[in-house]
Design an enzyme around this catalytic site. Structure first.
Site, mmCIF file in Angstrom:
data_model
loop_
_atom_site.group_PDB
_atom_site.id
_atom_site.type_symbol
_atom_site.label_atom_id
_atom_site.label_comp_id
_atom_site.label_asym_id
_atom_site.label_seq_id
_atom_site.Cartn_x
_atom_site.Cartn_y
_atom_site.Cartn_z
ATOM 1 N N ILE A 157 13.576 3.503 -35.191
ATOM 2 C CA ILE A 157 13.249 2.785 -36.847
ATOM 3 C C ILE A 157 14.247 1.689 -37.582
ATOM 4 C CG2 ILE A 157 12.387 3.151 -39.651
ATOM 5 C CD1 ILE A 157 11.020 6.253 -38.303
ATOM 6 N N LYS A 169 15.377 18.239 -43.027
ATOM 7 C CA LYS A 169 14.895 17.055 -43.885
ATOM 8 C C LYS A 169 15.144 17.087 -44.983
ATOM 9 C CE LYS A 169 15.050 12.869 -42.501
ATOM 10 N NZ LYS A 169 15.852 12.112 -42.667
ATOM 11 N N TYR A 189 13.862 20.933 -38.105
ATOM 12 C CA TYR A 189 14.066 20.250 -38.312
ATOM 13 C C TYR A 189 13.348 19.220 -39.963
ATOM 14 C CZ TYR A 189 12.187 15.040 -39.082
ATOM 15 O OH TYR A 189 11.913 13.322 -39.748
ATOM 16 N N THR A 231 11.385 12.102 -44.928
ATOM 17 C CA THR A 231 10.002 12.072 -44.167
ATOM 18 C C THR A 231 9.002 13.587 -44.485
ATOM 19 O OG1 THR A 231 8.659 13.282 -41.907
ATOM 20 C CG2 THR A 231 11.240 14.303 -42.841
ATOM 21 N N ASP A 232 7.849 13.016 -44.600
ATOM 22 C CA ASP A 232 6.411 13.094 -45.282
ATOM 23 C C ASP A 232 6.423 15.073 -45.143
ATOM 24 O OD1 ASP A 232 5.505 13.111 -42.621
ATOM 25 O OD2 ASP A 232 3.840 12.997 -44.093
ATOM 26 N N GLU A 233 7.268 15.401 -43.840
ATOM 27 C CA GLU A 233 7.282 16.495 -43.178
ATOM 28 C C GLU A 233 8.344 17.779 -43.840
ATOM 29 O OE1 GLU A 233 7.893 17.270 -39.282
ATOM 30 O OE2 GLU A 233 6.783 15.654 -38.628
HETATM 31 P P1 NAD Z 1 15.695 8.288 -33.444
HETATM 32 O O1 NAD Z 1 15.871 9.884 -33.346
HETATM 33 O O2 NAD Z 1 14.761 8.048 -33.133
HETATM 34 O O3 NAD Z 1 16.741 7.592 -34.022
HETATM 35 C C1 NAD Z 1 18.168 8.259 -34.860
HETATM 36 C C2 NAD Z 1 19.220 7.924 -34.949
HETATM 37 O O4 NAD Z 1 20.798 8.287 -35.521
HETATM 38 C C3 NAD Z 1 19.918 7.324 -33.292
HETATM 39 O O5 NAD Z 1 20.760 6.333 -32.708
HETATM 40 C C4 NAD Z 1 21.227 7.998 -33.159
HETATM 41 O O6 NAD Z 1 21.809 8.027 -32.367
HETATM 42 C C5 NAD Z 1 21.579 7.898 -34.538
HETATM 43 N N1 NAD Z 1 22.166 9.295 -35.138
HETATM 44 C C6 NAD Z 1 21.501 11.330 -34.868
HETATM 45 N N2 NAD Z 1 23.043 11.728 -35.274
HETATM 46 C C7 NAD Z 1 23.731 10.612 -35.716
HETATM 47 C C8 NAD Z 1 25.272 10.871 -35.780
HETATM 48 N N3 NAD Z 1 25.987 12.319 -36.117
HETATM 49 N N4 NAD Z 1 26.266 9.914 -36.282
HETATM 50 C C9 NAD Z 1 25.210 8.921 -36.568
HETATM 51 N N5 NAD Z 1 24.045 8.885 -36.112
HETATM 52 C C10 NAD Z 1 23.576 9.887 -35.801
HETATM 53 O O7 NAD Z 1 15.049 8.613 -35.514
HETATM 54 P P2 NAD Z 1 13.675 7.364 -36.071
HETATM 55 O O8 NAD Z 1 12.895 7.769 -35.580
HETATM 56 O O9 NAD Z 1 14.400 6.370 -36.164
HETATM 57 O O10 NAD Z 1 13.918 8.255 -37.485
HETATM 58 C C11 NAD Z 1 15.113 7.673 -38.390
HETATM 59 C C12 NAD Z 1 15.299 8.311 -39.760
HETATM 60 O O11 NAD Z 1 13.616 8.304 -40.078
HETATM 61 C C13 NAD Z 1 15.249 9.669 -39.841
HETATM 62 O O12 NAD Z 1 15.959 10.270 -40.821
HETATM 63 C C14 NAD Z 1 13.921 10.753 -39.782
HETATM 64 O O13 NAD Z 1 13.637 11.900 -40.428
HETATM 65 C C15 NAD Z 1 13.240 9.740 -40.451
HETATM 66 N N6 NAD Z 1 11.268 9.135 -40.456
HETATM 67 C C16 NAD Z 1 10.690 9.310 -39.321
HETATM 68 C C17 NAD Z 1 9.816 8.828 -39.150
HETATM 69 C C18 NAD Z 1 8.992 8.842 -37.490
HETATM 70 O O14 NAD Z 1 8.292 9.069 -37.630
HETATM 71 N N7 NAD Z 1 9.825 8.519 -36.565
HETATM 72 C C19 NAD Z 1 9.191 9.310 -39.879
HETATM 73 C C20 NAD Z 1 9.384 9.177 -40.938
HETATM 74 C C21 NAD Z 1 10.824 9.547 -41.266
HETATM 75 O O1 DAU Z 2 5.497 12.898 -40.392
HETATM 76 C C1 DAU Z 2 7.116 12.139 -39.863
HETATM 77 C C2 DAU Z 2 7.594 12.851 -39.425
HETATM 78 O O2 DAU Z 2 6.644 12.008 -37.934
HETATM 79 C C3 DAU Z 2 8.908 12.204 -38.758
HETATM 80 O O3 DAU Z 2 9.697 13.163 -39.836
HETATM 81 C C4 DAU Z 2 9.568 12.706 -37.185
HETATM 82 O O4 DAU Z 2 10.867 12.423 -37.131
HETATM 83 C C5 DAU Z 2 8.400 12.304 -36.345
HETATM 84 O O5 DAU Z 2 9.133 13.306 -35.027
HETATM 85 C C6 DAU Z 2 6.836 12.637 -36.266
HETATM 86 O O6 DAU Z 2 6.998 14.239 -36.373
HETATM 87 P P1 DAU Z 2 5.905 14.459 -35.719
HETATM 88 O O7 DAU Z 2 5.900 16.369 -35.132
HETATM 89 O O8 DAU Z 2 4.470 14.453 -36.150
HETATM 90 O O9 DAU Z 2 5.832 13.757 -34.032
HETATM 91 P P2 DAU Z 2 5.660 14.275 -32.960
HETATM 92 O O10 DAU Z 2 5.158 12.919 -32.694
HETATM 93 O O11 DAU Z 2 6.325 15.060 -31.745
HETATM 94 O O12 DAU Z 2 3.712 14.908 -33.224
HETATM 95 C C7 DAU Z 2 2.899 14.485 -33.305
HETATM 96 C C8 DAU Z 2 1.633 14.761 -33.360
HETATM 97 O O13 DAU Z 2 0.940 14.790 -31.955
HETATM 98 C C9 DAU Z 2 1.999 16.556 -33.999
HETATM 99 O O14 DAU Z 2 0.650 16.947 -33.996
HETATM 100 C C10 DAU Z 2 1.924 16.973 -32.161
HETATM 101 C C11 DAU Z 2 1.672 16.075 -31.021
HETATM 102 N N1 DAU Z 2 2.002 16.343 -29.820
HETATM 103 C C12 DAU Z 2 2.812 16.024 -29.281
HETATM 104 C C13 DAU Z 2 3.618 14.829 -28.318
HETATM 105 C C14 DAU Z 2 5.052 15.136 -27.917
HETATM 106 C C15 DAU Z 2 0.952 16.929 -28.560
HETATM 107 O O15 DAU Z 2 -0.122 16.676 -29.593
HETATM 108 N N2 DAU Z 2 1.689 16.131 -27.399
HETATM 109 C C16 DAU Z 2 2.529 15.871 -27.413
HETATM 110 O O16 DAU Z 2 3.135 15.661 -26.130
#
Ligand code: NAD
Ligand code: DAU
Length: 329
Positions: free
Chosen positions: A10, A149, A145, A118-120
């Site tokens: 992101i 958060k 996780y 995150t909404d989690e």
């Molecule tokens: P990601 O895992 O793809 O990226 C995380 C980044 O943080 C990486 O570039 C990593 O190198 C860096 N990082 C990790 N530890 C670090 C540290 N100690 N110091 C500096 N950098 C560090 O994660 P993402 O999916 O891009 O999520 C980004 C943010 O958004 C997170 O805070 C996550 O909780 C939040 N978020 C993610 C989602 C989702 O669906 N992916 C949804 C809602 C919120």
């Molecule tokens: O809701 C926001 C969150 O969404 C973020 O805070 C997290 O960083 C992000 O990873 C994501 O969390 P989830 O646990 O929902 O995402 P994930 O991609 O791991 O899984 C999405 C859904 O799919 C979940 O119900 C688990 C399921 N799943 C996941 C994987 C990796 C499968 O069924 N098969 C899989 O192989």
């Protein structure tokens, strides 16, 4: 602007979007380049940013970077639930301690902070009934996780109240789009099909997630930076709720495979049933609207991106699948 975690999924998309929206922006990325961070994610913006390879827990480094900016956007985190179940320690360190270190620097230098969450943190909704999380929903995280958060959110809220730190928070639902690590659900299934493996569905696949395109999430963050009220939380979600099973079927269809060409694998422990955000506040107050309102369109574009960028995800794939194989998923 200082962007922590700007080499992750992101964060990197945010850097692209922020630079496109604000041609005069001077932007520094701080990223530890964990397995989830990748310099290639920022290749297109190369010399338009300053990249600092470092840890958000490094107090001296963070102090200097915060001193030299106006605004901090905090994405850096350990982000994957399955990894947190295997080893929570990096989650405690980065998500809690890292946010604390950043908050202290922001407090010392009186800088504006936006904390991305995150909404989690709210736990799980019932599968049926249409209920949604709001800004007032009680915190009830299920995984290491989401607990870390939640802790980081509470630190930000407390620093805002106790020390007057000028912070906003956002809690977004599941994101998808380019540069997402192949450990996550959609990139895992897309790349599985592309290499001739079957998608892997946890448990029954009835769990529901609300899918928001990463550009829509980042547009919301930019709006909050411009016009959000300090001390406030904003929930972000597109409204596109899909069961995991329906999404695997759609992915298979878009890739020209039969809808039942997937494997059911053992469920994730404490697997939250359903997430959904009521994003009425950010829509009313800041005029946010998702541009990718139809998930099939966004998913088709995302599939095209993965199809065209095997050089990016190919090197991660075998190791990621080996990690899943080790836990039977
Ligand atoms: P990601 O895992 O793809 O990226 C995380 C980044 O943080 C990486 O570039 C990593 O190198 C860096 N990082 C990790 N530890 C670090 C540290 N100690 N110091 C500096 N950098 C560090 O994660 P993402 O999916 O891009 O999520 C980004 C943010 O958004 C997170 O805070 C996550 O909780 C939040 N978020 C993610 C989602 C989702 O669906 N992916 C949804 C809602 C919120
Ligand atoms: O809701 C926001 C969150 O969404 C973020 O805070 C997290 O960083 C992000 O990873 C994501 O969390 P989830 O646990 O929902 O995402 P994930 O991609 O791991 O899984 C999405 C859904 O799919 C979940 O119900 C688990 C399921 N799943 C996941 C994987 C990796 C499968 O069924 N098969 C899989 O192989």
């Amino acid at each position: 602007m200082l962007v922590t975690g700007g080499a992750g999924f992101i964060g990197a998309n945010f850097v692209h979007r922020a630079l496109a929206a604000r041609p005069d922006l001077r932007l520094t990325v701080l990223d530890a380049l964990t397995y989830a961070g990748n310099r290639d994610n920022l290749a297109e913006v190369g010399d338009r940013i300053t990249f600092v390879h470092g840890d958000v827990r490094d107090g001296d480094l963070v102090d200097g970077l915060v001193r030299d900016c106006d605004t901090v956007v905090h994405f850096a985190a350990e982000s994957h639930v399955d990894n947190s179940l295997q080893d929570p320690i990096p989650f405690l360190r980065t998500n809690i301690e890292g946010t604390f270190v950043l908050l202290e620097a922001v407090r010392r230098h009186d800088r504006r902070l936006h904390h991305v969450s995150t909404d989690e943190v709210f736990g799980s909704l019932p599968l049926h009934g249409g209920e949604a999380f709001t800004e007032e929903t009680r915190y009830d995280p299920s995984s290491p996780y989401s607990a870390t958060k939640a802790a980081s959110d509470l630190l930000v809220r407390a620093w805002a109240r106790s020390y007057g730190v000028r912070a906003t928070l956002s809690n977004c639902a599941n994101n998808y789009g380019p540069y997402q690590n192949v450990e996550k659900f959609l990139p895992r299934q897309i790349t599985n099909v592309l290499i001739g493996r079957r998608p892997k569905l946890y448990g029954t696949g009835e769990n529901v997630r609300e899918w928001t395109h990463v550009d829509d999430h980042n547009d919301a963050v930019l709006l909050i930076l411009d016009a959000g009220r300090v001390g406030e939380t904003y929930l972000i979600g597109s409204g596109a709720e899909w069961s995991n099973r329906a999404l695997v079927e759609l992915t298979l269809t878009l890739l020209g495979r039969p809808v039942d060409d997937f494997d059911s694998v053992p469920d994730r422990p404490a697997h939250d049933l359903r997430y959904a955000c009521d994003s009425g506040k950010i829509r009313r107050e800041l005029g946010w609207r998702p541009r990718w309102a139809e998930l099939p369109d966004g998913l088709a574009a995302t599939i095209d991106w993965y199809r065209g960028n095997e050089w990016w995800w190919g090197p991660q794939k075998a190791e990621t699948e080996a990690r899943y194989a080790a836990i039977g998923r």
